[in-house]
Design a protein around this motif. Structure first.
Motif, PDB file in Angstrom:
ATOM      1  N   SER A  83       0.823  -1.208   0.000  1.00  0.00           N
ATOM      2  CA  SER A  83       0.000   0.000   0.000  1.00  0.00           C
ATOM      3  C   SER A  83       0.859   1.261   0.000  1.00  0.00           C
ATOM      4  N   TYR A  84       1.943   1.220   0.742  1.00  0.00           N
ATOM      5  CA  TYR A  84       2.853   2.367   0.790  1.00  0.00           C
ATOM      6  C   TYR A  84       3.445   2.657  -0.583  1.00  0.00           C
ATOM      7  N   TYR A  85       3.970   1.629  -1.259  1.00  0.00           N
ATOM      8  CA  TYR A  85       4.572   1.824  -2.574  1.00  0.00           C
ATOM      9  C   TYR A  85       3.555   2.357  -3.581  1.00  0.00           C
ATOM     10  N   ARG A  86       2.352   1.811  -3.571  1.00  0.00           N
ATOM     11  CA  ARG A  86       1.336   2.228  -4.543  1.00  0.00           C
ATOM     12  C   ARG A  86       0.835   3.641  -4.248  1.00  0.00           C
ATOM     13  N   THR A  87       0.757   3.986  -2.965  1.00  0.00           N
ATOM     14  CA  THR A  87       0.329   5.340  -2.617  1.00  0.00           C
ATOM     15  C   THR A  87       1.335   6.369  -3.111  1.00  0.00           C
ATOM     16  N   ILE A  88       2.617   6.096  -2.915  1.00  0.00           N
ATOM     17  CA  ILE A  88       3.659   7.005  -3.394  1.00  0.00           C
ATOM     18  C   ILE A  88       3.629   7.089  -4.921  1.00  0.00           C
ATOM     19  N   LEU A  89       3.372   5.967  -5.578  1.00  0.00           N
ATOM     20  CA  LEU A  89       3.357   5.943  -7.043  1.00  0.00           C
ATOM     21  C   LEU A  89       2.312   6.890  -7.611  1.00  0.00           C
ATOM     22  N   ILE A  90       1.088   6.841  -7.079  1.00  0.00           N
ATOM     23  CA  ILE A  90       0.015   7.656  -7.649  1.00  0.00           C
ATOM     24  C   ILE A  90       0.101   9.112  -7.205  1.00  0.00           C
ATOM     25  N   ARG A  91       0.914   9.408  -6.195  1.00  0.00           N
ATOM     26  CA  ARG A  91       1.045  10.791  -5.729  1.00  0.00           C
ATOM     27  C   ARG A  91       2.184  11.533  -6.430  1.00  0.00           C
ATOM     28  N   GLU A  92       3.141  10.803  -7.000  1.00  0.00           N
ATOM     29  CA  GLU A  92       4.300  11.443  -7.601  1.00  0.00           C
ATOM     30  C   GLU A  92       4.025  11.840  -9.044  1.00  0.00           C
ATOM     31  N   ASN A  93       4.918  12.667  -9.594  1.00  0.00           N
ATOM     32  CA  ASN A  93       4.779  13.087 -10.983  1.00  0.00           C
ATOM     33  C   ASN A  93       5.227  11.977 -11.932  1.00  0.00           C
ATOM     34  N   VAL A  94       5.109  12.230 -13.209  1.00  0.00           N
ATOM     35  CA  VAL A  94       5.403  11.200 -14.202  1.00  0.00           C
ATOM     36  C   VAL A  94       6.866  10.785 -14.162  1.00  0.00           C
ATOM     37  N   ALA A  95       7.776  11.758 -14.048  1.00  0.00           N
ATOM     38  CA  ALA A  95       9.203  11.447 -14.056  1.00  0.00           C
ATOM     39  C   ALA A  95       9.580  10.516 -12.907  1.00  0.00           C
ATOM     40  N   ASN A  96       9.109  10.816 -11.701  1.00  0.00           N
ATOM     41  CA  ASN A  96       9.424   9.966 -10.552  1.00  0.00           C
ATOM     42  C   ASN A  96       8.743   8.609 -10.660  1.00  0.00           C
ATOM     43  N   SER A  97       7.536   8.574 -11.222  1.00  0.00           N
ATOM     44  CA  SER A  97       6.838   7.300 -11.386  1.00  0.00           C
ATOM     45  C   SER A  97       7.591   6.385 -12.351  1.00  0.00           C
ATOM     46  N   LEU A  98       8.153   6.970 -13.393  1.00  0.00           N
ATOM     47  CA  LEU A  98       8.928   6.176 -14.345  1.00  0.00           C
ATOM     48  C   LEU A  98      10.183   5.608 -13.694  1.00  0.00           C
ATOM     49  N   VAL A  99      10.804   6.382 -12.801  1.00  0.00           N
ATOM     50  CA  VAL A  99      11.984   5.882 -12.094  1.00  0.00           C
ATOM     51  C   VAL A  99      11.606   4.717 -11.183  1.00  0.00           C
ATOM     52  N   MET A 100      10.435   4.779 -10.554  1.00  0.00           N
ATOM     53  CA  MET A 100       9.978   3.684  -9.709  1.00  0.00           C
ATOM     54  C   MET A 100       9.788   2.397 -10.515  1.00  0.00           C
ATOM     55  N   ILE A 101       9.229   2.546 -11.717  1.00  0.00           N
ATOM     56  CA  ILE A 101       8.931   1.366 -12.537  1.00  0.00           C
ATOM     57  C   ILE A 101      10.183   0.838 -13.231  1.00  0.00           C
ATOM     58  N   GLN A 102      10.948   1.759 -13.834  1.00  0.00           N
ATOM     59  CA  GLN A 102      12.192   1.369 -14.504  1.00  0.00           C
ATOM     60  C   GLN A 102      13.313   2.234 -13.946  1.00  0.00           C
ATOM     61  N   PRO A 103      14.032   1.742 -12.944  1.00  0.00           N
ATOM     62  CA  PRO A 103      15.072   2.536 -12.286  1.00  0.00           C
ATOM     63  C   PRO A 103      16.164   2.973 -13.261  1.00  0.00           C
ATOM     64  N   SER A 104      16.852   4.042 -12.889  1.00  0.00           N
ATOM     65  CA  SER A 104      17.980   4.522 -13.691  1.00  0.00           C
ATOM     66  C   SER A 104      19.268   3.908 -13.181  1.00  0.00           C
ATOM     67  N   LEU A 105      20.201   3.660 -14.090  1.00  0.00           N
ATOM     68  CA  LEU A 105      21.478   3.038 -13.748  1.00  0.00           C
ATOM     69  C   LEU A 105      22.591   3.786 -14.468  1.00  0.00           C
ATOM     70  N   LEU A 106      23.539   4.321 -13.702  1.00  0.00           N
ATOM     71  CA  LEU A 106      24.681   5.045 -14.250  1.00  0.00           C
ATOM     72  C   LEU A 106      25.953   4.267 -13.980  1.00  0.00           C
ATOM     73  N   SER A 107      26.885   4.337 -14.933  1.00  0.00           N
ATOM     74  CA  SER A 107      28.167   3.657 -14.806  1.00  0.00           C
ATOM     75  C   SER A 107      29.283   4.683 -14.726  1.00  0.00           C
ATOM     76  N   TYR A 108      30.216   4.481 -13.787  1.00  0.00           N
ATOM     77  CA  TYR A 108      31.370   5.352 -13.591  1.00  0.00           C
ATOM     78  C   TYR A 108      32.631   4.512 -13.785  1.00  0.00           C
ATOM     79  N   SER A 109      33.542   5.002 -14.627  1.00  0.00           N
ATOM     80  CA  SER A 109      34.784   4.278 -14.884  1.00  0.00           C
ATOM     81  C   SER A 109      35.876   5.245 -15.322  1.00  0.00           C
ATOM     82  N   PHE A 110      37.121   4.747 -15.416  1.00  0.00           N
ATOM     83  CA  PHE A 110      38.228   5.565 -15.886  1.00  0.00           C
ATOM     84  C   PHE A 110      38.157   5.801 -17.396  1.00  0.00           C
ATOM     85  N   SER A 111      37.522   4.905 -18.117  1.00  0.00           N
ATOM     86  CA  SER A 111      37.554   4.948 -19.577  1.00  0.00           C
ATOM     87  C   SER A 111      36.532   5.893 -20.187  1.00  0.00           C
ATOM     88  N   ALA A 112      35.532   6.340 -19.407  1.00  0.00           N
ATOM     89  CA  ALA A 112      34.473   7.185 -19.957  1.00  0.00           C
ATOM     90  C   ALA A 112      33.835   7.995 -18.837  1.00  0.00           C
TER      91      ALA A 112
END
Length: 238
Positions: A78-107
């Motif tokens: 219930s907590y997760y779903r309540t936050i989902l419907i209260r947030e904006n589209v950008a945050n909702s998309l992050v909840m459904i498909q998280p973002s992943l960043l890579s840090y390295s010496f080469s790039a």
């Protein structure tokens, strides 16, 4: 900082599913068999009939805590779903498909796929699921850090590499409410499960493939296998 536990939410929040979420979708889809999900996608998805290549199935939504109730209490769901419907589209998309960043010496820091092949021993990954922010150190990076290379002047670039995802994570958490849980972990350690649970298991102990990435110990199907089977059924002519 750790985000508030569902049990600490104000009593004004609904004890079950929010009324604004359609009851049939909210109650039946998480427990529906694959065939029910196929019918739902066939009805509401955008595709050309009899053309599987034209259909994009929400793989990450299917695996998210919004539809999968396994290992979650009713309060947490219930907590997760309540936050989902209260947030904006950008945050909702992050909840459904998280973002992943890579840090390295080469790039410079760059987004990578939510896939087991994105794990590399000489890279650091930053995962943002909205509810969790995870800094994941590859095996080689963790060994360098344990050896204390970041404390020497000749390895200042390595120190900067370690600090960069930490600073980005702090910026993300500062601007977000509820404050996500912050996790720092190393490859092959117990806390790494927070990252592994969100990745597409394209490499598993069953595939036997050798190459870039890390094999995942799971019986869940990969995105490729799931798409191959479900797209064909979802777009076929009745």
């Amino acid at each position: 900082m750790i985000s508030p536990h569902p049990a600490s939410l104000p009593p004004s929040l609904p004890p079950s599913l929010p009324p604004s979420l359609p009851r049939p979708l909210a109650l039946h889809l998480p427990l529906a068999p694959a065939l029910g999900q196929i019918k739902l996608s066939s009805k509401f998805g955008s595709y050309r009939k009899d053309d599987p290549a034209s259909f994009a199935f929400p793989f990450h939504l299917r695996r998210s805590q919004f539809l999968q109730l396994f290992n979650s209490s009713p309060d947490e769901s219930s907590y997760y779903r309540t936050i989902l419907i209260r947030e904006n589209v950008a945050n909702s998309l992050v909840m459904i498909q998280p973002s992943l960043l890579s840090y390295s010496f080469s790039a410079p820091p760059q987004p990578v796929m939510l896939d087991a092949t994105s794990i590399r021993p000489d890279c650091i990954l930053l995962l943002d699921t909205f509810f969790h922010v995870v800094v994941f150190h590859g095996e080689t990076v963790a060994a360098w850090r344990a050896a204390g290379y970041q404390n020497t002047e000749e390895h200042i670039n390595f120190k900067n590499l370690l600090d960069s995802p930490q600073l980005d994570a702090q910026m993300t958490m500062t601007s977000r409410f509820p404050v996500p849980r912050f996790i720092v972990c190393d490859q092959h350690k117990s806390q790494a499960r927070f990252l592994m649970a969100k990745l597409n298991p394209s490499i598993t102990h069953h595939t036997g493939e050798v190459g870039m990435g890390q094999a995942m110990l799971t019986d869940d199907v990969s995105l490729r296998v799931f798409m191959e089977h479900l797209m064909k059924l979802a777009v076929q002519t009745p």
